[in-house]
Write a protein that holds these residues in place. Structure first.
Motif, PDB file in Angstrom:
ATOM      1  N   TRP A  58       0.832  -1.209   0.000  1.00  0.00           N
ATOM      2  CA  TRP A  58       0.000   0.000   0.000  1.00  0.00           C
ATOM      3  C   TRP A  58       0.864   1.257   0.000  1.00  0.00           C
ATOM      4  CZ3 TRP A  58      -3.572  -2.386   4.182  1.00  0.00           C
ATOM      5  CH2 TRP A  58      -4.606  -3.086   3.564  1.00  0.00           C
ATOM      6  N   LEU A  59       1.984   1.220   0.733  1.00  0.00           N
ATOM      7  CA  LEU A  59       2.884   2.375   0.730  1.00  0.00           C
ATOM      8  C   LEU A  59       3.481   2.598  -0.654  1.00  0.00           C
ATOM      9  CD1 LEU A  59       4.734   1.869   4.137  1.00  0.00           C
ATOM     10  CD2 LEU A  59       3.041   3.634   3.573  1.00  0.00           C
ATOM     11  N   ILE A  60       3.888   1.528  -1.301  1.00  0.00           N
ATOM     12  CA  ILE A  60       4.440   1.636  -2.651  1.00  0.00           C
ATOM     13  C   ILE A  60       3.359   2.105  -3.620  1.00  0.00           C
ATOM     14  CG2 ILE A  60       5.380   0.303  -4.585  1.00  0.00           C
ATOM     15  CD1 ILE A  60       6.782  -1.470  -2.433  1.00  0.00           C
ATOM     16  N   ARG A  61       2.141   1.612  -3.460  1.00  0.00           N
ATOM     17  CA  ARG A  61       1.032   1.945  -4.351  1.00  0.00           C
ATOM     18  C   ARG A  61       0.725   3.450  -4.336  1.00  0.00           C
ATOM     19  NH1 ARG A  61      -2.889   4.309  -6.664  1.00  0.00           N
ATOM     20  NH2 ARG A  61      -4.693   3.178  -7.384  1.00  0.00           N
ATOM     21  N   ARG A  62       0.928   4.096  -3.198  1.00  0.00           N
ATOM     22  CA  ARG A  62       0.665   5.540  -3.093  1.00  0.00           C
ATOM     23  C   ARG A  62       1.498   6.345  -4.075  1.00  0.00           C
ATOM     24  NH1 ARG A  62       0.706   6.655   3.386  1.00  0.00           N
ATOM     25  NH2 ARG A  62      -1.155   5.459   3.868  1.00  0.00           N
ATOM     26  N   ARG A  63       2.687   5.849  -4.389  1.00  0.00           N
ATOM     27  CA  ARG A  63       3.612   6.573  -5.258  1.00  0.00           C
ATOM     28  C   ARG A  63       3.512   6.164  -6.720  1.00  0.00           C
ATOM     29  NH1 ARG A  63       7.856   4.590  -1.873  1.00  0.00           N
ATOM     30  NH2 ARG A  63       7.243   5.221   0.188  1.00  0.00           N
ATOM     31  N   ARG A  64       2.666   5.192  -7.031  1.00  0.00           N
ATOM     32  CA  ARG A  64       2.593   4.678  -8.406  1.00  0.00           C
ATOM     33  C   ARG A  64       1.246   5.010  -9.032  1.00  0.00           C
ATOM     34  NH1 ARG A  64       6.566   1.512 -10.046  1.00  0.00           N
ATOM     35  NH2 ARG A  64       5.279   0.784 -11.752  1.00  0.00           N
ATOM     36  N   VAL A  65       1.253   5.181 -10.348  1.00  0.00           N
ATOM     37  CA  VAL A  65       0.024   5.405 -11.105  1.00  0.00           C
ATOM     38  C   VAL A  65      -0.339   4.147 -11.889  1.00  0.00           C
ATOM     39  CG1 VAL A  65      -1.051   6.813 -12.896  1.00  0.00           C
ATOM     40  CG2 VAL A  65       0.554   7.858 -11.286  1.00  0.00           C
ATOM     41  N   THR A  66       0.692   3.398 -12.281  1.00  0.00           N
ATOM     42  CA  THR A  66       0.466   2.176 -13.048  1.00  0.00           C
ATOM     43  C   THR A  66       1.148   0.998 -12.361  1.00  0.00           C
ATOM     44  OG1 THR A  66       2.434   2.510 -14.410  1.00  0.00           O
ATOM     45  CG2 THR A  66       0.362   3.426 -15.256  1.00  0.00           C
ATOM     46  N   ALA A  67       0.684  -0.193 -12.717  1.00  0.00           N
ATOM     47  CA  ALA A  67       1.302  -1.424 -12.216  1.00  0.00           C
ATOM     48  C   ALA A  67       2.630  -1.638 -12.934  1.00  0.00           C
ATOM     49  CB  ALA A  67       0.368  -2.604 -12.461  1.00  0.00           C
ATOM     50  N   LEU A  68       3.412  -2.589 -12.464  1.00  0.00           N
ATOM     51  CA  LEU A  68       4.692  -2.892 -13.112  1.00  0.00           C
ATOM     52  C   LEU A  68       4.514  -3.311 -14.563  1.00  0.00           C
ATOM     53  CD1 LEU A  68       6.503  -4.800 -10.224  1.00  0.00           C
ATOM     54  CD2 LEU A  68       6.882  -2.451 -10.985  1.00  0.00           C
ATOM     55  N   THR A  69       3.347  -3.856 -14.889  1.00  0.00           N
ATOM     56  CA  THR A  69       3.076  -4.278 -16.263  1.00  0.00           C
ATOM     57  C   THR A  69       2.574  -3.138 -17.137  1.00  0.00           C
ATOM     58  OG1 THR A  69       0.810  -4.867 -15.693  1.00  0.00           O
ATOM     59  CG2 THR A  69       2.485  -6.612 -15.525  1.00  0.00           C
ATOM     60  N   GLY A  70       2.361  -1.947 -16.546  1.00  0.00           N
ATOM     61  CA  GLY A  70       1.874  -0.796 -17.299  1.00  0.00           C
ATOM     62  C   GLY A  70       0.368  -0.602 -17.214  1.00  0.00           C
ATOM     63  N   ALA A  71      -0.343  -1.556 -16.643  1.00  0.00           N
ATOM     64  CA  ALA A  71      -1.800  -1.439 -16.513  1.00  0.00           C
ATOM     65  C   ALA A  71      -2.141  -0.404 -15.437  1.00  0.00           C
ATOM     66  CB  ALA A  71      -2.401  -2.791 -16.142  1.00  0.00           C
ATOM     67  N   ALA A  72      -3.297   0.210 -15.587  1.00  0.00           N
ATOM     68  CA  ALA A  72      -3.755   1.178 -14.597  1.00  0.00           C
ATOM     69  C   ALA A  72      -4.076   0.463 -13.287  1.00  0.00           C
ATOM     70  CB  ALA A  72      -4.991   1.907 -15.110  1.00  0.00           C
ATOM     71  N   LEU A  73      -3.769   1.097 -12.183  1.00  0.00           N
ATOM     72  CA  LEU A  73      -4.090   0.534 -10.872  1.00  0.00           C
ATOM     73  C   LEU A  73      -5.523   0.911 -10.504  1.00  0.00           C
ATOM     74  CD1 LEU A  73      -0.796   1.395  -8.980  1.00  0.00           C
ATOM     75  CD2 LEU A  73      -1.600  -0.869  -9.632  1.00  0.00           C
ATOM     76  N   PRO A  74      -6.241   0.018  -9.859  1.00  0.00           N
ATOM     77  CA  PRO A  74      -7.599   0.369  -9.426  1.00  0.00           C
ATOM     78  C   PRO A  74      -7.546   1.402  -8.318  1.00  0.00           C
ATOM     79  CG  PRO A  74      -6.980  -1.762  -8.550  1.00  0.00           C
ATOM     80  CD  PRO A  74      -5.869  -1.338  -9.465  1.00  0.00           C
ATOM     81  N   PRO A  75      -8.630   2.140  -8.123  1.00  0.00           N
ATOM     82  CA  PRO A  75      -8.622   3.116  -7.025  1.00  0.00           C
ATOM     83  C   PRO A  75      -8.569   2.400  -5.680  1.00  0.00           C
ATOM     84  CG  PRO A  75     -10.816   2.938  -7.996  1.00  0.00           C
ATOM     85  CD  PRO A  75      -9.887   2.126  -8.844  1.00  0.00           C
ATOM     86  N   PRO A  76      -8.054   3.062  -4.661  1.00  0.00           N
ATOM     87  CA  PRO A  76      -8.022   2.431  -3.331  1.00  0.00           C
ATOM     88  C   PRO A  76      -9.445   2.134  -2.854  1.00  0.00           C
ATOM     89  CG  PRO A  76      -6.747   4.480  -3.354  1.00  0.00           C
ATOM     90  CD  PRO A  76      -7.457   4.388  -4.658  1.00  0.00           C
ATOM     91  N   PRO A  77      -9.614   1.103  -2.051  1.00  0.00           N
ATOM     92  CA  PRO A  77     -10.961   0.798  -1.548  1.00  0.00           C
ATOM     93  C   PRO A  77     -11.444   1.884  -0.593  1.00  0.00           C
ATOM     94  CG  PRO A  77      -9.326  -0.607  -0.497  1.00  0.00           C
ATOM     95  CD  PRO A  77      -8.611   0.172  -1.562  1.00  0.00           C
ATOM     96  N   SER A  78     -12.742   1.957  -0.463  1.00  0.00           N
ATOM     97  CA  SER A  78     -13.344   2.926   0.447  1.00  0.00           C
ATOM     98  C   SER A  78     -12.962   2.581   1.882  1.00  0.00           C
ATOM     99  CB  SER A  78     -14.863   2.889   0.302  1.00  0.00           C
ATOM    100  OG  SER A  78     -15.467   3.654   1.317  1.00  0.00           O
ATOM    101  N   ARG A  79     -12.760   3.598   2.695  1.00  0.00           N
ATOM    102  CA  ARG A  79     -12.439   3.386   4.108  1.00  0.00           C
ATOM    103  C   ARG A  79     -13.677   3.565   4.975  1.00  0.00           C
ATOM    104  NH1 ARG A  79      -6.784   5.857   5.644  1.00  0.00           N
ATOM    105  NH2 ARG A  79      -6.940   4.163   7.117  1.00  0.00           N
ATOM    106  N   GLU A  80     -14.827   3.789   4.319  1.00  0.00           N
ATOM    107  CA  GLU A  80     -16.071   4.014   5.044  1.00  0.00           C
ATOM    108  C   GLU A  80     -16.574   2.711   5.667  1.00  0.00           C
ATOM    109  OE1 GLU A  80     -20.634   5.469   4.115  1.00  0.00           O
ATOM    110  OE2 GLU A  80     -19.139   5.519   2.539  1.00  0.00           O
TER     111      GLU A  80
END
Length: 145
Positions: A58-80
């Motif tokens: 999750w910490l690494i994901r905060r700094r990335r826009v795409t996955a290592l394969t170049g695919a878009a990352l999904p938005p973070p899940p809701s914290r509600e």
């Protein structure tokens, strides 16, 4: 093709981890849940072993826009925390306690699980089929929180 290979590798690693940790052994899981009886605390290490690398991811994901394969990352899940999350958690916990399995370990145990596993898988499939209908009904009857 790379995405399929990574998915295959991750799924195999996950299944092997479930098997080695004992998460596919229903008596081990039910022993973990039996806090007022013959409690088996060893699955706490499995949970910790899962949460630590996930927190790092999750910490690494905060700094990335795409996955290592170049695919878009999904938005973070809701914290509600809402009534649907609580109801789903309670139902999941009841099923986990009764059967000693949840979806991941049940798939990992397919090769040796026996008749009880197949009853669980049928019930899980039925629940997955009914869940969208129940969710649609809850969305209509539960006010937004």
């Amino acid at each position: 093709m790379l995405n399929l290979f990574i998915a295959f590798l991750a799924g195999g690693l996950f299944g092997a981890g479930l098997f080695v940790s004992g998460m596919t052994d229903t008596t081990k899981v039910q022993g973990w849940l039996d806090v007022f009886g013959n409690w088996d605390p060893t699955l706490a290490f499995v949970m910790g072993g899962a949460m630590i690398p996930m927190a790092i991811a999750w910490l690494i994901r905060r700094r990335r826009v795409t996955a290592l394969t170049g695919a878009a990352l999904p938005p973070p899940p809701s914290r509600e925390i809402d009534s649907k999350l609580i109801l789903g958690s309670v139902l999941f916990g009841i099923g986990w306690g009764l059967a000693g399995l949840c979806p991941g370990p049940s798939i990992a145990a397919l090769s040796y699980g026996g008749p009880g596993l197949y009853v669980f898988l049928a019930a899980m499939a039925a629940g997955m089929a009914v869940a969208p209908l129940l969710r649609a009904r809850l969305d209509r009857t539960v006010p937004a929180e």
